[in-house]
Write an enzyme that holds these catalytic residues in place. Structure first.
Site, PDB file in Angstrom:
ATOM      1  N   GLY A  55      -9.441  83.349  40.655  1.00 11.30           N
ATOM      2  CA  GLY A  55      -8.874  82.074  41.053  1.00 11.30           C
ATOM      3  C   GLY A  55      -7.368  82.140  40.951  1.00 11.30           C
ATOM      4  N   GLN A  97       1.229  79.284  40.077  1.00  6.76           N
ATOM      5  CA  GLN A  97       1.252  80.663  39.577  1.00  6.76           C
ATOM      6  C   GLN A  97       2.072  81.597  40.460  1.00  6.76           C
ATOM      7  OE1 GLN A  97      -3.268  80.797  38.886  1.00  6.76           O
ATOM      8  NE2 GLN A  97      -2.459  82.118  37.299  1.00  6.76           N
ATOM      9  N   CYS A 123      -6.203  84.485  32.125  1.00  4.31           N
ATOM     10  CA  CYS A 123      -5.370  83.910  33.180  1.00  4.31           C
ATOM     11  C   CYS A 123      -4.421  84.986  33.698  1.00  4.31           C
ATOM     12  CB  CYS A 123      -4.582  82.727  32.621  1.00  4.31           C
ATOM     13  SG  CYS A 123      -3.498  81.943  33.833  1.00  4.31           S
ATOM     14  N   LEU A 124      -4.290  85.077  35.022  1.00  2.00           N
ATOM     15  CA  LEU A 124      -3.386  86.077  35.614  1.00  2.00           C
ATOM     16  C   LEU A 124      -1.948  85.880  35.152  1.00  2.00           C
ATOM     17  CD1 LEU A 124      -4.794  86.105  39.263  1.00  2.00           C
ATOM     18  CD2 LEU A 124      -5.030  87.912  37.548  1.00  2.00           C
ATOM     19  N   HIS A 178     -10.130  75.391  35.495  1.00  2.00           N
ATOM     20  CA  HIS A 178      -8.963  76.176  35.085  1.00  2.00           C
ATOM     21  C   HIS A 178      -7.835  76.035  36.127  1.00  2.00           C
ATOM     22  CE1 HIS A 178      -7.197  80.038  33.314  1.00  2.00           C
ATOM     23  NE2 HIS A 178      -6.530  79.906  34.441  1.00  2.00           N
ATOM     24  N   GLU A 179      -8.193  76.153  37.424  1.00  2.09           N
ATOM     25  CA  GLU A 179      -7.157  76.115  38.468  1.00  2.09           C
ATOM     26  C   GLU A 179      -6.576  74.718  38.623  1.00  2.09           C
ATOM     27  OE1 GLU A 179      -6.210  78.939  39.122  1.00  2.09           O
ATOM     28  OE2 GLU A 179      -8.036  80.015  38.614  1.00  2.09           O
ATOM     29  N   HIS A 183      -4.012  74.062  36.159  1.00  5.59           N
ATOM     30  CA  HIS A 183      -2.713  74.653  36.522  1.00  5.59           C
ATOM     31  C   HIS A 183      -1.856  73.661  37.328  1.00  5.59           C
ATOM     32  CE1 HIS A 183      -2.474  78.812  35.218  1.00  5.59           C
ATOM     33  NE2 HIS A 183      -3.656  79.125  35.705  1.00  5.59           N
TER      34      HIS A 183
HETATM   35 NI    NI Z   1      -4.777  80.773  35.190  1.00  8.16          NI
END
Ligand code: NI
Length: 163
Positions: free
Chosen positions: A46, A51, A89-90, A131-132, A135
């Protein structure tokens, strides 16, 4: 389509509240396509626009079987149940933690054609949505984690999905 740079924890873009998208135009569609490329390149499941440093309410999600959801102004309208599981998380490389999430969610959004859609998701997919969408509100999983994994547990998380 292009791969964008993913910003990490020290970047204030991750803490901003993203702005709703007024119109799904070609620029937004290109951005959503770049986000899918970027997520795949980073081996994530995701990605949210903040991000890549863009404060717009856009997310992409790997729904499995090479299906990628590209959502504009996503909003959780129903949450049911709860489920504790490990997340990464990326934008926070190497950190994993246990986060309690709703087991099932209903999400409304606009698709790439600007059409209103409504999706029901459970398990991992529901977790990715939560989660997204966090963000988009400047919230990171480490804010919600009830416990971060110890270094010795991290080796087991190499295969864990990152969002
Ligand atoms: Ni994330």
């Amino acid at each position: 389509m292009a791969v964008r740079r993913i910003v990490t924890l020290n970047n204030s873009a991750l803490r901003e509240k993203a702005q709703p998208v007024a119109k799904v135009n070609n620029a937004i569609v290109r951005l959503l396509d770049d986000m899918v490329d970027t997520m795949i390149e980073a081996k994530g499941v995701g990605l949210a626009a903040p991000q890549i440093g863009i404060a717009k309410r856009l997310i992409v999600v790997d729904a499995g079987d090479n299906q990628y959801l590209q959502l504009v102004n996503p909003c959780i309208v129903e949450r049911t149940g709860s489920c504790l599981d490990v997340e990464g998380c990326l934008s926070i490389p190497g950190v994993y933690g246990e986060v309690d999430r709703a087991e099932k969610v209903v999400v409304t959004a606009l698709d790439k054609d600007g059409k209103e859609i409504r999706l029901t998701a459970e398990g991992l997919l529901a977790r990715i949505f939560q989660h997204e969408i966090d963000h988009l509100n400047g919230i990171l999983f480490i804010d919600r984690a009830t416990r971060l994994l110890d270094p010795e547990e991290l080796n087991d998380q190499d295969r864990e999905e990152k969002e």
